[in-house]
Design an enzyme around this catalytic site. Structure first.
Site, PDB file in Angstrom:
ATOM      1  N   GLU A 177       0.816  -1.215   0.000  1.00 25.46           N
ATOM      2  CA  GLU A 177       0.000   0.000   0.000  1.00 25.46           C
ATOM      3  C   GLU A 177       0.851   1.267   0.000  1.00 25.46           C
ATOM      4  O   GLU A 177       0.681   2.147   0.837  1.00 25.46           O
ATOM      5  CB  GLU A 177      -0.976  -0.026   1.177  1.00 25.46           C
ATOM      6  CG  GLU A 177      -1.924  -1.211   1.112  1.00 25.46           C
ATOM      7  CD  GLU A 177      -2.879  -1.311   2.289  1.00 25.46           C
ATOM      8  OE1 GLU A 177      -2.900  -0.388   3.128  1.00 25.46           O
ATOM      9  OE2 GLU A 177      -3.600  -2.320   2.376  1.00 25.46           O
ATOM     10  N   GLU A 204      -6.021 -10.681  -1.548  1.00 23.41           N
ATOM     11  CA  GLU A 204      -6.853 -10.481  -0.352  1.00 23.41           C
ATOM     12  C   GLU A 204      -8.332 -10.429  -0.734  1.00 23.41           C
ATOM     13  O   GLU A 204      -9.090  -9.594  -0.241  1.00 23.41           O
ATOM     14  CB  GLU A 204      -6.449  -9.194   0.377  1.00 23.41           C
ATOM     15  CG  GLU A 204      -4.998  -9.148   0.808  1.00 23.41           C
ATOM     16  CD  GLU A 204      -4.629  -7.895   1.592  1.00 23.41           C
ATOM     17  OE1 GLU A 204      -5.549  -7.191   2.073  1.00 23.41           O
ATOM     18  OE2 GLU A 204      -3.426  -7.612   1.733  1.00 23.41           O
TER      19      GLU A 204
END
Length: 381
Positions: free
Chosen positions: A205, A316
């Site tokens: 991220e 995910e």
């Protein structure tokens, strides 16, 4: 993904017990320090204690993982992992952590259906190195030991992330110290699990929504250089592990975070010799009509696969509402993208999901397969 920071229970201290996955202690915590019935308060790190399933009176112990299974660890050829490998992919996996290992219904599903596991929290920096140079591997080791005993591949998650980062790292303001700290953390963690980890999420991220770099502490001190520092340290520590850059909101083909963010930066870094093997797309998807529905995911995955990397992976996956056709859309996108090596769903059952209220997973709160599971299984036939 965004877990610990999003599940803090905000009930006033002494007025309410913390609910499942809620905070129940830690340095600076002023809320409830007890959990609701059927839960126990477990230390995640010095700053965060969490209510997890189990009893403080002898419950919640980690089961004996047993004798390692031969081969890939799938006892059931009808499981999702066996089916996706028959299609030429490497794995169909899920997320677990040490606090799930005593949950027999959940673990039985993992053993049957999934061939890969990702640690939810126990490999993150605050859990592994809460104080400089003081490493704590016990909880991460439990998951690695379970995976190895049951023939499951492992995704290491994650070495560098702006969240769940100890304050002592955030306080570093000079380049030399930050570089040394990153190199030591990566080297120590990757070396401990050398030969056991298939994929590492080296950086997680790191992009803002406009495609620019996120203004993290790493970026503030080192600029983009922290990316190369981390990847080179990981490659030196375990040359066999595949090294990934992982992010969310990579679900729309022409979105800036996909194009001028992930793809453009990765191509530049690879051309500079930074050893990035793959791109991970988290795929936390919305319902149809939402901002990032599953319908846009196949085109976005192909854009990511067009980058100068060897692999892409869905890392995910969860989908608001878990519509069967939405899950099939995502699974088919991996099957039809040659660089896509596997799929990891972010949890086993809706009960255990970080998005529990949206029922986003393949198994319901009673650990029974949902329509989405049946549809995925059929799509893999």
């Amino acid at each position: 993904m965004h877990f610990l920071g999003l599940v803090v229970a905000f009930a006033p201290a002494a007025l309410a017990q913390s609910a499942i996955w809620g905070q129940c202690g830690g340095t600076g915590w002023s809320g409830s320090t007890t959990c609701q019935s059927g839960l126990k308060c477990e230390k995640i790190n010095d700053f965060y204690y969490q209510c997890i399933p189990g009893s403080d009176n002898g419950g919640g112990t980690t089961p004996d993982p047993g004798t390692p299974s031969p081969g890939n660890g799938n006892a059931d050829a009808t499981g999702l992992d066996a089916k996706i490998r028959a299609k030429g992919k490497i794995y169909f996996g899920t997320e677990i952590d040490h606090y799930h290992l005593s949950n027999n219904p959940l673990i039985n599903i993992v053993k049957k259906d999934f061939g890969q596991v990702t640690n939810e929290n126990s490999m993150k920096w605050d859990a592994i190195e809460p104080s400089r140079g003081q490493f704590t591997f016990s909880n991460a080791d439990k998951v690695v030991d379970f995976a190895q005993a049951n023939g499951k591949k492992i995704r290491g998650h994650t070495l560098l992330w702006y969240s769940q980062l100890p304050q002592w790292v955030k306080n570093i303001r000079d380049r030399a110290t930050m570089t040394s700290v990153i190199e030591n953390h990566v080297k120590t963690v990757v070396t401990r699990y050398k030969g056991k980890i298939l994929h590492w999420d080296v950086v997680n991220e790191i992009f803002a929504e406009d495609g620019n770099m996120r203004n993290s502490e790493f970026y503030q001190v080192l600029g983009e250089d922290f990316v190369g520092i981390a990847f080179r340290a990981a490659r030196a520590a375990d040359p066999a592990a595949k090294l990934y850059i992982n992010d969310y909101n990579l679900d729309i083909a022409n979105y800036a975070k996909v194009t001028r963010g992930m793809v453009d930066h990765v191509n530049k870094w690879v051309s500079q010799g930074i050893p990035i093997d793959g791109i991970g797309s988290q795929a936390h998807l919305a319902k149809p009509g939402g901002w990032n529905p599953a319908s846009g995911f196949p085109a976005a995955l192909k854009v990511l696969a067009g980058a100068n990397v060897k692999e892409v992976a869905i890392t995910e996956l969860d989908i608001d509402g878990a519509a069967a056709n939405d899950y099939v859309t995502v699974v088919n996108s991996c099957l039809t993208t040659p660089k896509c090596v596997g799929i990891t769903v972010w949890g086993v059952s809706d009960k255990d999901s970080w998005r529990s209220e949206s029922n986003p997973l393949l198994f319901d709160r009673n650990y029974q397969p949902k329509a989405a599971y049946t549809a995925v299984s059929n799509a893999l036939n």
